[in-house]
Every structure is written in C-alpha cells, then in structure tokens.
Write a protein that holds these residues in place. Structure first.
Motif, PDB file in Angstrom:
ATOM      1  N   THR A   1      -0.394  -7.783 -12.352  1.00 50.61           N
ATOM      2  CA  THR A   1      -0.874  -7.298 -11.051  1.00 50.61           C
ATOM      3  C   THR A   1      -2.019  -6.302 -11.149  1.00 50.61           C
ATOM      4  O   THR A   1      -2.748  -6.087 -10.177  1.00 50.61           O
ATOM      5  CB  THR A   1       0.271  -6.621 -10.276  1.00 50.61           C
ATOM      6  OG1 THR A   1       0.655  -5.414 -10.958  1.00 50.61           O
ATOM      7  CG2 THR A   1       1.473  -7.541 -10.165  1.00 50.61           C
ATOM      8  N   GLY A   2      -2.145  -5.661 -12.302  1.00 55.22           N
ATOM      9  CA  GLY A   2      -3.150  -4.615 -12.431  1.00 55.22           C
ATOM     10  C   GLY A   2      -2.722  -3.305 -11.812  1.00 55.22           C
ATOM     11  O   GLY A   2      -3.491  -2.341 -11.785  1.00 55.22           O
ATOM     12  N   LYS A   3      -1.481  -3.238 -11.302  1.00 56.96           N
ATOM     13  CA  LYS A   3      -0.982  -2.019 -10.662  1.00 56.96           C
ATOM     14  C   LYS A   3      -0.156  -1.208 -11.654  1.00 56.96           C
ATOM     15  O   LYS A   3       0.676  -1.755 -12.373  1.00 56.96           O
ATOM     16  CB  LYS A   3      -0.132  -2.361  -9.436  1.00 56.96           C
ATOM     17  CG  LYS A   3      -0.871  -3.196  -8.404  1.00 56.96           C
ATOM     18  CD  LYS A   3      -2.115  -2.468  -7.874  1.00 56.96           C
ATOM     19  CE  LYS A   3      -2.842  -3.318  -6.856  1.00 56.96           C
ATOM     20  NZ  LYS A   3      -4.020  -2.622  -6.294  1.00 56.96           N
ATOM     21  N   PRO A   4      -0.340   0.101 -11.692  1.00 56.18           N
ATOM     22  CA  PRO A   4       0.355   0.926 -12.683  1.00 56.18           C
ATOM     23  C   PRO A   4       1.827   1.126 -12.362  1.00 56.18           C
ATOM     24  O   PRO A   4       2.216   1.236 -11.192  1.00 56.18           O
ATOM     25  CB  PRO A   4      -0.387   2.262 -12.614  1.00 56.18           C
ATOM     26  CG  PRO A   4      -0.886   2.325 -11.203  1.00 56.18           C
ATOM     27  CD  PRO A   4      -1.237   0.903 -10.834  1.00 56.18           C
ATOM     28  N   ILE A   5       2.654   1.178 -13.399  1.00 53.79           N
ATOM     29  CA  ILE A   5       4.038   1.609 -13.262  1.00 53.79           C
ATOM     30  C   ILE A   5       4.001   3.136 -13.286  1.00 53.79           C
ATOM     31  O   ILE A   5       3.570   3.730 -14.267  1.00 53.79           O
ATOM     32  CB  ILE A   5       4.912   1.069 -14.398  1.00 53.79           C
ATOM     33  CG1 ILE A   5       4.860  -0.458 -14.433  1.00 53.79           C
ATOM     34  CG2 ILE A   5       6.365   1.531 -14.243  1.00 53.79           C
ATOM     35  CD1 ILE A   5       5.475  -1.067 -15.675  1.00 53.79           C
ATOM     36  N   LYS A   6       4.454   3.770 -12.209  1.00 53.03           N
ATOM     37  CA  LYS A   6       4.342   5.224 -12.117  1.00 53.03           C
ATOM     38  C   LYS A   6       5.634   5.945 -12.455  1.00 53.03           C
ATOM     39  O   LYS A   6       5.604   7.047 -12.996  1.00 53.03           O
ATOM     40  CB  LYS A   6       3.857   5.618 -10.721  1.00 53.03           C
ATOM     41  CG  LYS A   6       2.431   5.132 -10.423  1.00 53.03           C
ATOM     42  CD  LYS A   6       1.812   5.821  -9.225  1.00 53.03           C
ATOM     43  CE  LYS A   6       0.347   5.435  -9.079  1.00 53.03           C
ATOM     44  NZ  LYS A   6      -0.331   6.181  -7.996  1.00 53.03           N
TER      45      LYS A   6
ATOM     46  N   VAL B   1       4.022   1.044  -8.952  1.00 51.27           N
ATOM     47  CA  VAL B   1       5.324   0.378  -9.088  1.00 51.27           C
ATOM     48  C   VAL B   1       6.334   1.381  -9.628  1.00 51.27           C
ATOM     49  O   VAL B   1       6.005   2.226 -10.464  1.00 51.27           O
ATOM     50  CB  VAL B   1       5.227  -0.841 -10.040  1.00 51.27           C
ATOM     51  CG1 VAL B   1       6.595  -1.489 -10.249  1.00 51.27           C
ATOM     52  CG2 VAL B   1       4.230  -1.865  -9.501  1.00 51.27           C
ATOM     53  N   VAL B   2       7.564   1.286  -9.125  1.00 53.32           N
ATOM     54  CA  VAL B   2       8.686   2.035  -9.681  1.00 53.32           C
ATOM     55  C   VAL B   2       9.695   1.015 -10.201  1.00 53.32           C
ATOM     56  O   VAL B   2      10.134   0.135  -9.462  1.00 53.32           O
ATOM     57  CB  VAL B   2       9.375   2.925  -8.625  1.00 53.32           C
ATOM     58  CG1 VAL B   2      10.528   3.695  -9.260  1.00 53.32           C
ATOM     59  CG2 VAL B   2       8.376   3.878  -7.991  1.00 53.32           C
TER      60      VAL B   2
ATOM     61  N   GLU C   1      -0.122   7.493 -18.452  1.00 55.65           N
ATOM     62  CA  GLU C   1       0.599   7.666 -17.183  1.00 55.65           C
ATOM     63  C   GLU C   1      -0.387   7.812 -16.026  1.00 55.65           C
ATOM     64  O   GLU C   1      -1.504   8.301 -16.196  1.00 55.65           O
ATOM     65  CB  GLU C   1       1.518   8.883 -17.259  1.00 55.65           C
ATOM     66  CG  GLU C   1       0.840  10.239 -17.212  1.00 55.65           C
ATOM     67  CD  GLU C   1       0.346  10.720 -18.560  1.00 55.65           C
ATOM     68  OE1 GLU C   1       0.007  11.915 -18.677  1.00 55.65           O
ATOM     69  OE2 GLU C   1       0.286   9.907 -19.514  1.00 55.65           O
ATOM     70  N   VAL C   2       0.056   7.388 -14.837  1.00 54.58           N
ATOM     71  CA  VAL C   2      -0.779   7.464 -13.632  1.00 54.58           C
ATOM     72  C   VAL C   2      -0.050   8.326 -12.601  1.00 54.58           C
ATOM     73  O   VAL C   2       1.057   7.985 -12.186  1.00 54.58           O
ATOM     74  CB  VAL C   2      -1.053   6.063 -13.049  1.00 54.58           C
ATOM     75  CG1 VAL C   2      -1.898   6.165 -11.783  1.00 54.58           C
ATOM     76  CG2 VAL C   2      -1.747   5.178 -14.086  1.00 54.58           C
ATOM     77  N   PRO C   3      -0.644   9.439 -12.173  1.00 55.43           N
ATOM     78  CA  PRO C   3       0.039  10.338 -11.229  1.00 55.43           C
ATOM     79  C   PRO C   3       0.063   9.774  -9.818  1.00 55.43           C
ATOM     80  O   PRO C   3      -0.650   8.812  -9.495  1.00 55.43           O
ATOM     81  CB  PRO C   3      -0.796  11.613 -11.311  1.00 55.43           C
ATOM     82  CG  PRO C   3      -2.168  11.134 -11.674  1.00 55.43           C
ATOM     83  CD  PRO C   3      -1.969   9.955 -12.579  1.00 55.43           C
ATOM     84  N   LEU C   4       0.867  10.409  -8.967  1.00 56.15           N
ATOM     85  CA  LEU C   4       0.886  10.051  -7.556  1.00 56.15           C
ATOM     86  C   LEU C   4      -0.467  10.315  -6.918  1.00 56.15           C
ATOM     87  O   LEU C   4      -1.179  11.260  -7.291  1.00 56.15           O
ATOM     88  CB  LEU C   4       1.932  10.886  -6.812  1.00 56.15           C
ATOM     89  CG  LEU C   4       3.393  10.434  -6.849  1.00 56.15           C
ATOM     90  CD1 LEU C   4       4.260  11.495  -6.168  1.00 56.15           C
ATOM     91  CD2 LEU C   4       3.583   9.081  -6.180  1.00 56.15           C
TER      92      LEU C   4
END
Length: 488
Positions: free
Chosen positions: A267-272, A246-247, A91-94
């Motif tokens: 995209t390489g962007k985490p789903i948060k 991403v949400v 998981e990736v936090p805010l």
C-alpha cells in the motif's frame, strides 16, 4: 510474538551460511530458496517476497561479498537491511495539526480492535504528552460499540461524546467536533463504523465523515491474524479513503505475521503502531529496524531499555542498586523488583529481546508460569516483617511455618531462599566490579538455575553463554566498575 515461526525458519536458513568459512553461489541460491519458502509460509505477499529475494540476491551476489571477509555475516546484514526496508525503514510519527484539535479517524473492519486501539492511543497521548483527548462514538451499528468506548473512557479518564445508536454518524461527528472545541481538546478520536467486510454503504459513510471532519490522520486498524486478508483490507480502505497509517493489532497472537511484512510494501502506507496485548497500555510505536532484528533473532535491546525506563521508578532503582552493592537487598526489595519486571510483560518475551538469547532454540519452550511467580510471592508474604528484612532469621522451624502458610512444599521454600541468597551474593559482586561475580552469574544462567526464579529458567543451556550475550554482560560489569572509580 507473531513472527516466531518465521524467525525459526530464517534462522535455520542463515545458520548454514554461518558455519561456512566460504560461501559459494550454490550456497547463496540454496539459502535464498529457504528464505523465500519461509516468507511465503509466513503469509507474506507473493509479489513482496519475489522483490525481496531478488534484491537480496543482487546485493549478495558477486565476488565482493562472497569472497570477502565474513561473507555469511554480510549476507545476514543484507537480509536485515531488506527486511527493514520492506517494513518502512524508520518509524513514522502521528500527523499533528498546527491548530488544535488534531483529528484522528479510526477505521477498520469489525473485530480488528478499532475501538480498543482508539482508547489505547488516547491514553498514550494523555500519559506521555499530557494531552487532553476526546473520543467520539460514531459506530452506531455494532452492538455495544458505544458502551465499550464509554467503558474505556472511564478506565483511562478520557471524555467520550455519544448520541446513542439512533443518531446519524455524520451528525454525531459534527456535534462531537463542536464539543471538542468547547472542551479545548487537543486530540479528537473518531471511532468510525466498521463492517464484517468492505461494502459501498460503509465506504460512502466513511467518506462523508472524512469530508466533515477533515482528519489529520486516518488510521486503519488491521488484525495481524487475518494474514493476506489484512493486505486486501488495507488496499480496499486505502483506495477509497487514502489512509495515512496502519495499526496492527493482535501481533502477540498465534499467527504467521506476514501481514506486517506486506502492508507497507503493497500500500505504501506506514505501520505506525502495533498492539501486543489486552491492557490499555499495550500499544507500541512500530520500529521497522527493531522488528527486523527481532525477526532475525538478533534481539531488541532498545525496546527492552525503553520498557525498563517506562516501568521502573528511577529513585527506587537507584536505592535498589545501593542495596545490591552493600549486600542489604532483602525480600521486600525482591517483591518490588518482581512486580516491576512483570509489568514489562511476559519474562520469556523480555529474554528474547537480549542479543544472543533471541535465537536460542531452548528458549522456544521456556515459559514462566504466572502461578510460579504467585507461589513465590505467597512464600514471601508468609514471612514476618523482620524475616523479610533479615533472611538470616529463617531457620528450619520458621521455614516449615512459611511452607504451611503459603501452602507450598518445604523443598520449594528452601530452594527459593537458597537461590535468593546466591543472587544477593552475585549481584553484590557485580555492583562492586567483581568479574568473578559476573562469571558466577553467567554460569548460573547457563545451567538453568537463575537465582530468584522458581526452578531457574529451565532449558536455557549454553545459549546464554553465547559470545554476544557474554560480551554484553561483561561490558555492563566494566561500566559499573568504571563508574565506581569515577565516583572515587
């Protein structure tokens, strides 16, 4: 959940391996072909599928795995690890600023759930961190967007800054940030404009808002039900805005869910975060490892435990345990427990989080109708206070009165009371470390007669008595017995 179809296909693909004592190269090739088809049918990006299959095949091939002990189990473990890696490992936090406020910019297409997600996340931070959020209504184009955000703000008791639909979004953001400084808000949510599709006008406006607000977090809200379009949307927004997370919304919908498996890899962007319901509390942190386990039908006990910790009152739970132990659990407690379980979400979804039950084919058709629960409550509420506290008072004439008062057949009243009494007996045995009580509970659940539920859980056959579930339940009973000895 969005991955039910994928879970079934992957389970079918891997079940053939589990039945084999030895796994050959041909077996592995056939399994990987089925996994590839399952992922493609779930709408996972083609390039992502190709890389996934190649990685699994490379790690699973060779004598070390195929000729080792439990080769099928090792391959399942490899698939689980690769699924987790595909979705982001952990998981990736805010992103939280060192200085207040932390500015979070919500972007996305119209209909993705951007405004609702802003409210859900504001409530989550307020309730879990005692935060003081402010929401800025900067979407002046979508009809009723401002009214929707104001209504949400009233529901969750979070202030909303707005200047109407005639103001320029850039001015709204400037003055909204000044208001946040005045209120000493520690989080600011900018509900930015959306469109039905990506266009230059939208992107330029969002780029201007980004320049003004200097957000710590740019969360792209994506509708999981849009399939490959979700991935294309994520790429488009990321190229212009460099989103930070991403949400995924509507993950509880009737969808193939492949977008969730593709966005991080593409995209390489985490789903948060993921949204799985319409209530303001229906927003969860995205855990790739837990999601992988659920997709493979391995359950998700950690999430189940967290739901229980969040929704159950600790003091009340301790009192209920004591009542179960002393066999004084009554219908008042029964209703309280039923309400708390219902607050955790649909019962059939909770069952699938339990190892050994998540991949039970019979559970595919298990649905606990909320009306059945309402009928149970109606029967209990037709009792007098004395009857609720002492079920032994319920003789035939009183039961006929209950049936008439609740508008339910007498046979349903009799069945509910019988199952309630059986449940009391079994739970008392478990609380006192009686393994016989545990076996009775397992047998009752396996036979589709889970006490205290309307008609039991039909169709839950022998799957519940699978090794993993049985072992987990027995370990729980042993812990109860061990704790009891310690207290002595």
């Amino acid at each position: 959940m969005a991955f039910e179809g994928l879970t079934e296909r992957l389970q079918n693909a891997l079940s053939g391996l589990r039945r084999k004592g030895k796994v050959t190269d041909a077996d592995l090739r056939e399994t990987m072909r089925e996994i590839r088809l399952a992922l493609l049918e779930a709408d996972v990006n083609f390039t992502v599928v190709k890389d996934f299959v190649r990685n699994v095949r490379e790690k699973a091939a060779g004598a070390k795995v195929l000729e080792g002990l439990n080769p099928a189990q090792q391959i399942v473990s490899i698939v689980n690890d690769e699924l987790t890696a595909m979705m982001g490992e952990s998981e990736v936090p805010l992103n939280v600023s060192d200085k207040i406020p932390t500015v979070i910019m919500m972007v996305g297409l119209q209909g993705a759930g951007k405004t609702t997600t802003a409210g859900k996340l504001a409530l989550k931070l307020k309730s879990e961190q005692n935060a003081r959020p402010l929401m800025i209504a900067a979407d002046v184009y979508r009809p009723a967007a401002i009214d929707q955000l104001k209504t949400l703000g009233e529901q969750i008791d979070v202030p909303v800054f707005e200047m109407g639909t005639d103001a320029d979004p850039r001015d709204i953001v400037r003055q909204g940030l000044a208001k946040a400084a005045e209120l000493k808000s520690d989080y600011v949510f900018i509900d930015a404009a959306g469109r039905l599709q990506i266009d230059e006008t939208l992107m330029q406006e969002l780029a201007d808002v980004k320049e003004i607000a200097q957000p710590d977090e740019i969360l792209l809200v994506v509708d999981a039900m849009t399939g490959q379009n979700a991935v294309e949307t994520a790429e488009g927004f990321n190229e212009r805005l460099d989103v930070t997370g991403v949400v995924l919304t509507k993950l509880d919908g009737d969808t193939r869910g492949g977008a969730a498996l593709s966005i991080r890899a593409v995209t390489g962007k985490p789903i948060k975060f993921v949204g799985q319901g319409e209530k303001t509390t229906d927003l969860d942190i995205f855990y790739p490892d837990r999601m992988a386990s659920r997709i493979l039908g391995m359950g998700d006990l950690l999430t189940l435990i967290e739901k229980a910790q969040k929704d159950f009152d600790e003091k009340q739970a301790a009192e209920t345990m004591e009542k179960m132990k002393s066999n004084t659990f009554d219908f008042n407690d029964f209703i309280d427990q039923m309400d708390q379980v219902q607050n955790m979400g649909p019962i059939e979804d909770l069952l699938k989080m339990i190892p050994g039950m998540a991949n039970n084919p019979a559970l595919a058709n298990v649905k606990v109708d909320p009306k059945d629960m309402a009928h149970l409550k109606a029967i209990v509420m037709s009792m007098t206070p004395a009857e609720r506290e002492n079920p032994d008072l319920l003789n035939p004439s009183r039961r006929r009165r209950l049936a008439a008062g609740a508008g339910r057949p007498i046979v349903e009243v009799n069945r509910m009371i019988k199952q309630f009494n059986e449940m009391k007996k079994m739970m008392s045995g478990m609380m006192n470390g009686n393994m016989g009580g545990m076996e009775q509970m397992m047998n009752a659940m396996g036979g589709g007669n889970m006490p205290g539920m309307p008609g039991g859980f039909p169709g839950m056959g022998g799957g519940i008595k699978g090794k993993m579930a049985n072992m987990a339940m027995k370990q729980m009973a042993r812990k109860i017995q061990k704790n009891k000895k310690k207290r002595r």
